[in-house]
Design a protein around this motif. Structure first.
Motif, PDB file in Angstrom:
ATOM      1  N   PHE A   1       0.731   4.281  -2.717  1.00 38.46           N
ATOM      2  CA  PHE A   1       0.587   5.687  -2.339  1.00 38.46           C
ATOM      3  C   PHE A   1       1.773   6.519  -2.846  1.00 38.46           C
ATOM      4  O   PHE A   1       1.601   7.677  -3.240  1.00 38.46           O
TER       5      PHE A   1
ATOM      6  N   ASP B   1      -4.294   1.970   4.893  1.00 39.36           N
ATOM      7  CA  ASP B   1      -4.159   3.138   4.024  1.00 39.36           C
ATOM      8  C   ASP B   1      -3.649   4.357   4.800  1.00 39.36           C
ATOM      9  O   ASP B   1      -2.918   5.187   4.248  1.00 39.36           O
ATOM     10  N   ASP B   2      -4.034   4.450   6.069  1.00 36.53           N
ATOM     11  CA  ASP B   2      -3.541   5.569   6.879  1.00 36.53           C
ATOM     12  C   ASP B   2      -2.048   5.430   7.143  1.00 36.53           C
ATOM     13  O   ASP B   2      -1.302   6.413   7.130  1.00 36.53           O
ATOM     14  N   VAL B   3      -1.598   4.198   7.392  1.00 34.90           N
ATOM     15  CA  VAL B   3      -0.169   3.965   7.598  1.00 34.90           C
ATOM     16  C   VAL B   3       0.610   4.298   6.324  1.00 34.90           C
ATOM     17  O   VAL B   3       1.645   4.988   6.364  1.00 34.90           O
TER      18      VAL B   3
ATOM     19  N   PRO C   1       3.461   2.030  13.810  1.00 30.98           N
ATOM     20  CA  PRO C   1       2.049   1.642  13.739  1.00 30.98           C
ATOM     21  C   PRO C   1       1.701   0.569  14.763  1.00 30.98           C
ATOM     22  O   PRO C   1       2.577  -0.111  15.313  1.00 30.98           O
TER      23      PRO C   1
ATOM     24  N   VAL D   1      -5.062   0.047  13.342  1.00 35.91           N
ATOM     25  CA  VAL D   1      -4.927   1.201  12.465  1.00 35.91           C
ATOM     26  C   VAL D   1      -5.157   0.727  11.034  1.00 35.91           C
ATOM     27  O   VAL D   1      -4.805  -0.395  10.666  1.00 35.91           O
ATOM     28  N   PHE D   2      -5.755   1.583  10.225  1.00 32.36           N
ATOM     29  CA  PHE D   2      -6.098   1.246   8.845  1.00 32.36           C
ATOM     30  C   PHE D   2      -4.847   1.317   7.975  1.00 32.36           C
ATOM     31  O   PHE D   2      -4.077   2.279   8.049  1.00 32.36           O
TER      32      PHE D   2
ATOM     33  N   VAL E   1      -2.050  -3.390  12.071  1.00 32.71           N
ATOM     34  CA  VAL E   1      -2.465  -2.809  10.799  1.00 32.71           C
ATOM     35  C   VAL E   1      -3.521  -3.697  10.143  1.00 32.71           C
ATOM     36  O   VAL E   1      -3.292  -4.878   9.889  1.00 32.71           O
TER      37      VAL E   1
ATOM     38  N   LYS F   1      -0.213   6.308   3.947  1.00 34.09           N
ATOM     39  CA  LYS F   1      -0.223   7.750   3.722  1.00 34.09           C
ATOM     40  C   LYS F   1       0.827   8.439   4.582  1.00 34.09           C
ATOM     41  O   LYS F   1       1.564   9.322   4.108  1.00 34.09           O
ATOM     42  N   VAL F   2       0.939   8.020   5.846  1.00 37.54           N
ATOM     43  CA  VAL F   2       1.931   8.609   6.749  1.00 37.54           C
ATOM     44  C   VAL F   2       3.343   8.318   6.247  1.00 37.54           C
ATOM     45  O   VAL F   2       4.233   9.171   6.298  1.00 37.54           O
TER      46      VAL F   2
ATOM     47  N   ARG G   1       0.838  -1.204   0.000  1.00 34.55           N
ATOM     48  CA  ARG G   1       0.000   0.000   0.000  1.00 34.55           C
ATOM     49  C   ARG G   1       0.875   1.257   0.000  1.00 34.55           C
ATOM     50  O   ARG G   1       0.521   2.270  -0.606  1.00 34.55           O
ATOM     51  N   THR G   2       2.028   1.186   0.666  1.00 37.09           N
ATOM     52  CA  THR G   2       2.953   2.311   0.646  1.00 37.09           C
ATOM     53  C   THR G   2       3.480   2.549  -0.765  1.00 37.09           C
ATOM     54  O   THR G   2       3.591   3.694  -1.222  1.00 37.09           O
TER      55      THR G   2
END
Length: 248
Positions: A22, A238-240, A193, A235-236, A196, A242-243, A18-19
């Motif tokens: 993104f 996609d949020d990880v 995180p 934690v979601f 996840v 994004k960070v 996912r990273t």
């Protein structure tokens, strides 16, 4: 002016993939490192990656513990997203040093050493875990082994979860010590995180659904009960991701 180039390790994993997505969506060029080149190149078939094939390249790093393992991988990169680190599985308890401690600690320091040889790297972002944080007194998340202090790698018990937490803490301190002693030209950011959760596009087989931290969500959905408490927030994914990219 060319787009900045980002090296991503373990992009074949849940968070790493996912990273990667993104980072590509944010306009970066990416270089994906993997122990097996064929495994990494299989990412090109993922639907999320297909629109960005001209912005992704691959490099093989067969043994992250070897001296200079990442020297070629970091060549000409502007940033590094280091996510390669083992997650606990029951079979790792047989030799926690080999399977958990050495890859996390030596793999992280090896990456930093290679980055320090490069004149182009501006920032390294390491994905660690909330496992490095001190637990509250009396918390059952630690068990019989106290991780409040920096553990001794040679005295970590043969328990994959305790060893996982120890590996994260030891790798974190090893990275901080490297930065303090070597003072490289790049700076370092740590991402911590918790559990996840979220869709893993790379999982296409039913038997792989429980691999990784998604097993927390799947166990809840399927009514399964674990053998030990897991006192941590989720934690979601996609949020990880994004960070991770914003940290660049």
């Amino acid at each position: 002016m060319s787009k900045p180039l980002v090296l991503i390790t373990r992009a074949t994993g849940h968070i790493g993939f996912r990273t990667l997505v993104f980072a590509l969506q944010a306009g970066y060029r990416t270089r994906v490192s993997s122990r097996k080149l064929a495994q990494a190149e299989a990412l090109k078939h993922a639907e999320s990656i297909k629109p960005y094939l001209d912005s992704i390249e691959f490099v093989e790093v067969p043994d992250i513990l070897a001296d200079g393992a990442f020297d070629e991988a970091v060549r000409d990169v502007d940033y590094i997203l280091h996510l390669a680190s083992p997650i606990p599985t029951p079979e790792f308890a047989a030799d926690v040093k080999k399977h958990l401690l050495d890859p996390a600690i030596k793999g992280t320091v090896g990456m930093l050493r290679s980055a320090a040889k490069s004149k182009s790297v501006k920032r390294v972002v390491i994905t660690s875990s909330i496992a490095i944080l001190d637990p509250k007194p009396g918390s059952s998340i630690v068990g019989p082994y106290d991780l409040a202090a920096v553990p001794d790698a040679d005295k970590v018990p043969a328990d994959e979860w305790i060893a996982y937490r120890a590996s994260k803490r030891l790798a974190y301190h090893a990275a901080e010590n490297f930065m303090a002693s070597k003072q490289p030209t790049f700076d370092l950011v740590n991402i911590l995180p918790s559990y996840v959760q979220g869709r893993n596009e790379l999982v296409t087989r039913k038997e792989d659904v429980h691999n990784g931290s998604n097993d927390v969500m799947m166990d809840l959905v399927l009514g399964a009960k674990g053998g030990r408490p897991r006192k941590a927030n989720t934690v979601f994914v996609d949020d990880v991701a994004k960070v991770e990219v914003l940290a660049l």
